[in-house]
Design a protein around this motif. Structure first.
Motif, PDB file in Angstrom:
ATOM      1  N   THR A   1       0.827  -1.209   0.000  1.00  0.00           N
ATOM      2  CA  THR A   1       0.000   0.000   0.000  1.00  0.00           C
ATOM      3  C   THR A   1       0.859   1.255   0.000  1.00  0.00           C
ATOM      4  OG1 THR A   1      -1.755  -1.133   1.189  1.00  0.00           O
ATOM      5  CG2 THR A   1      -1.791   1.260   1.248  1.00  0.00           C
ATOM      6  N   ASN A   2       1.888   1.286   0.853  1.00  0.00           N
ATOM      7  CA  ASN A   2       2.792   2.440   0.884  1.00  0.00           C
ATOM      8  C   ASN A   2       3.488   2.628  -0.451  1.00  0.00           C
ATOM      9  OD1 ASN A   2       2.151   3.099   3.438  1.00  0.00           O
ATOM     10  ND2 ASN A   2       4.032   2.334   4.400  1.00  0.00           N
ATOM     11  N   TYR A   3       3.901   1.527  -1.056  1.00  0.00           N
ATOM     12  CA  TYR A   3       4.583   1.608  -2.351  1.00  0.00           C
ATOM     13  C   TYR A   3       3.648   2.189  -3.413  1.00  0.00           C
ATOM     14  CZ  TYR A   3       6.676   0.160  -6.753  1.00  0.00           C
ATOM     15  OH  TYR A   3       7.186   0.158  -8.020  1.00  0.00           O
ATOM     16  N   LEU A   4       2.406   1.711  -3.445  1.00  0.00           N
ATOM     17  CA  LEU A   4       1.455   2.198  -4.433  1.00  0.00           C
ATOM     18  C   LEU A   4       1.123   3.669  -4.211  1.00  0.00           C
ATOM     19  CD1 LEU A   4      -1.005  -0.837  -4.637  1.00  0.00           C
ATOM     20  CD2 LEU A   4       0.727  -0.140  -6.320  1.00  0.00           C
ATOM     21  N   ASN A   5       1.002   4.075  -2.938  1.00  0.00           N
ATOM     22  CA  ASN A   5       0.747   5.484  -2.644  1.00  0.00           C
ATOM     23  C   ASN A   5       1.902   6.359  -3.111  1.00  0.00           C
ATOM     24  OD1 ASN A   5      -1.725   5.004  -1.514  1.00  0.00           O
ATOM     25  ND2 ASN A   5      -0.956   4.896   0.608  1.00  0.00           N
ATOM     26  N   ALA A   6       3.118   5.897  -2.892  1.00  0.00           N
ATOM     27  CA  ALA A   6       4.296   6.650  -3.328  1.00  0.00           C
ATOM     28  C   ALA A   6       4.331   6.751  -4.849  1.00  0.00           C
ATOM     29  CB  ALA A   6       5.570   5.994  -2.811  1.00  0.00           C
ATOM     30  N   GLN A   7       4.004   5.643  -5.514  1.00  0.00           N
ATOM     31  CA  GLN A   7       3.990   5.655  -6.969  1.00  0.00           C
ATOM     32  C   GLN A   7       2.950   6.637  -7.494  1.00  0.00           C
ATOM     33  OE1 GLN A   7       7.000   4.243  -7.622  1.00  0.00           O
ATOM     34  NE2 GLN A   7       5.988   3.468  -9.459  1.00  0.00           N
ATOM     35  N   ALA A   8       1.777   6.637  -6.864  1.00  0.00           N
ATOM     36  CA  ALA A   8       0.724   7.545  -7.313  1.00  0.00           C
ATOM     37  C   ALA A   8       1.135   8.994  -7.107  1.00  0.00           C
ATOM     38  CB  ALA A   8      -0.564   7.246  -6.548  1.00  0.00           C
ATOM     39  N   SER A   9       1.742   9.279  -5.942  1.00  0.00           N
ATOM     40  CA  SER A   9       2.157  10.649  -5.669  1.00  0.00           C
ATOM     41  C   SER A   9       3.229  11.103  -6.643  1.00  0.00           C
ATOM     42  CB  SER A   9       2.670  10.760  -4.234  1.00  0.00           C
ATOM     43  OG  SER A   9       1.635  10.483  -3.320  1.00  0.00           O
ATOM     44  N   SER A  10       4.088  10.193  -7.084  1.00  0.00           N
ATOM     45  CA  SER A  10       5.183  10.587  -7.965  1.00  0.00           C
ATOM     46  C   SER A  10       4.705  10.919  -9.368  1.00  0.00           C
ATOM     47  CB  SER A  10       6.231   9.459  -8.028  1.00  0.00           C
ATOM     48  OG  SER A  10       5.674   8.309  -8.642  1.00  0.00           O
ATOM     49  N   ASP A  11       3.396  10.745  -9.630  1.00  0.00           N
ATOM     50  CA  ASP A  11       2.858  11.089 -10.943  1.00  0.00           C
ATOM     51  C   ASP A  11       2.731  12.594 -11.139  1.00  0.00           C
ATOM     52  OD1 ASP A  11       2.696   8.449 -11.613  1.00  0.00           O
ATOM     53  OD2 ASP A  11       0.601   8.227 -11.023  1.00  0.00           O
ATOM     54  N   TYR A  12       2.979  13.380 -10.096  1.00  0.00           N
ATOM     55  CA  TYR A  12       2.923  14.832 -10.230  1.00  0.00           C
ATOM     56  C   TYR A  12       4.011  15.302 -11.196  1.00  0.00           C
ATOM     57  CZ  TYR A  12      -0.342  15.498  -6.345  1.00  0.00           C
ATOM     58  OH  TYR A  12      -1.448  15.495  -5.537  1.00  0.00           O
ATOM     59  N   GLN A  13       3.634  16.190 -12.104  1.00  0.00           N
ATOM     60  CA  GLN A  13       4.570  16.733 -13.078  1.00  0.00           C
ATOM     61  C   GLN A  13       4.606  18.258 -12.959  1.00  0.00           C
ATOM     62  OE1 GLN A  13       6.460  14.779 -15.117  1.00  0.00           O
ATOM     63  NE2 GLN A  13       5.500  12.978 -14.159  1.00  0.00           N
ATOM     64  N   VAL A  14       5.806  18.818 -12.982  1.00  0.00           N
ATOM     65  CA  VAL A  14       5.955  20.270 -12.979  1.00  0.00           C
ATOM     66  C   VAL A  14       5.773  20.773 -14.406  1.00  0.00           C
ATOM     67  CG1 VAL A  14       7.497  22.208 -12.516  1.00  0.00           C
ATOM     68  CG2 VAL A  14       7.513  20.204 -10.998  1.00  0.00           C
ATOM     69  N   VAL A  15       4.762  21.595 -14.615  1.00  0.00           N
ATOM     70  CA  VAL A  15       4.482  22.084 -15.967  1.00  0.00           C
ATOM     71  C   VAL A  15       4.835  23.565 -16.132  1.00  0.00           C
ATOM     72  CG1 VAL A  15       2.701  20.372 -16.405  1.00  0.00           C
ATOM     73  CG2 VAL A  15       2.068  22.563 -15.368  1.00  0.00           C
ATOM     74  N   LYS A  16       5.081  24.252 -15.016  1.00  0.00           N
ATOM     75  CA  LYS A  16       5.428  25.671 -15.115  1.00  0.00           C
ATOM     76  C   LYS A  16       6.126  26.104 -13.836  1.00  0.00           C
ATOM     77  CE  LYS A  16       3.378  30.215 -16.109  1.00  0.00           C
ATOM     78  NZ  LYS A  16       2.093  30.934 -16.357  1.00  0.00           N
ATOM     79  N   THR A  17       7.138  26.945 -13.961  1.00  0.00           N
ATOM     80  CA  THR A  17       7.881  27.450 -12.806  1.00  0.00           C
ATOM     81  C   THR A  17       8.100  28.943 -12.950  1.00  0.00           C
ATOM     82  OG1 THR A  17       9.046  25.337 -12.560  1.00  0.00           O
ATOM     83  CG2 THR A  17       9.991  27.241 -11.439  1.00  0.00           C
TER      84      THR A  17
END
Length: 261
Positions: free
Chosen positions: A11-27
């Motif tokens: 469960t922790n692994y899947l949560n981490a994987q899901a969170s890592s889907d965030y992409q920076v599109v503008k800075t």
């Protein structure tokens, strides 16, 4: 127990994987360190790492702090975007290494309003006359400022006039926005310590009062300045016996004037 442990790990692994889907599109980067504070200091508000996979800090644990913004990032996940600030934490005790990304909706502009625990705040980032007045009323570093304001009971504190005073502005600069400008050099000199001597707030106040009296502005005349505004800037360092700090690049002093509008 093994099954529960395995489930927890997956469960922790899947949560981490899901969170890592965030992409920076503008800075967007900033050259000034604009302060913000938590809208609700009792709420769990987390600072995240850049990948949004790890909670670094909880703002609820720093209720008296404010947070300076270095950049803004737009994060996208599942076609939904959110704007985060990359901030650094400023605490009354100088707690180090408080950095991270926080959703901007959790913050509001301005210093932490608990000014009882703050000294030496940059005058440029106060939001209004009321905000600056609250700082002067509460901050331990503003004891002399409070005493000087009492010399002019009917003049209203002006953040704009205070900034011009702190910048060491010329009379011409003042007259672009104010009339009947009253600046007494000896009064402004009295905010500083004489060479080789540390004077108390009361001693400084007596010298400031005497300088205005010498210019013909005794207490009766000072009290009659209705419709005038007052600007003031001063910071004392309690750890060094009340010595004014010269390191912030501003000038101590007081100015009284009428606004043009």
């Amino acid at each position: 127990m093994f099954t529960a442990s395995l489930f927890f790990t997956i469960t922790n692994y899947l949560n981490a994987q899901a969170s890592s889907d965030y992409q920076v599109v503008k800075t967007k980067y900033y050259t000034s360190s604009t302060p913000f504070h938590a809208k609700n200091p009792k709420q769990n508000i987390y600072l995240w790492n850049a990948k949004h996979t790890k909670r670094l800090h909880n703002l609820k644990n720093y209720p008296n702090s404010f947070w300076t913004r270095a950049k803004t990032v737009t994060l996208r996940k599942n076609n939904k975007s959110a704007i985060y600030y990359y901030v650094a934490g400023m605490t009354p005790h100088g707690t180090p290494n408080l950095y991270g990304y926080v959703w901007r909706g959790y913050l509001k502009p301005g210093y932490n309003p608990n000014y009882k625990v703050w000294n030496g705040l940059d005058i440029n980032y106060f939001l209004s006359n009321k905000d600056y007045q609250r700082y002067i009323d509460q901050s331990p570093s503003q004891n002399l400022s409070r005493k000087v304001l009492h010399l002019f009971p009917n003049a209203r504190l002006s953040l704009k006039l205070s900034k011009l005073t702190a910048y060491g502005s010329t009379l011409t600069d003042f007259q672009k926005q104010f009339s009947d400008v009253l600046m007494v050099k000896n009064a402004n000199y009295a905010f500083y310590n004489p060479r080789g001597k540390v004077t108390s707030a009361n001693q400084k106040l007596a010298a400031i009062k005497a300088a205005f009296d010498a210019q013909g502005y005794n207490q009766q005349k000072r009290s009659a300045l209705n419709g005038y505004q007052i600007g003031i800037y001063y910071e004392s360092n309690r750890q060094t016996g009340g010595v004014l700090s010269y390191d912030d690049g501003y000038y101590a002093g007081v100015t009284v004037a009428k606004p043009l509008n």
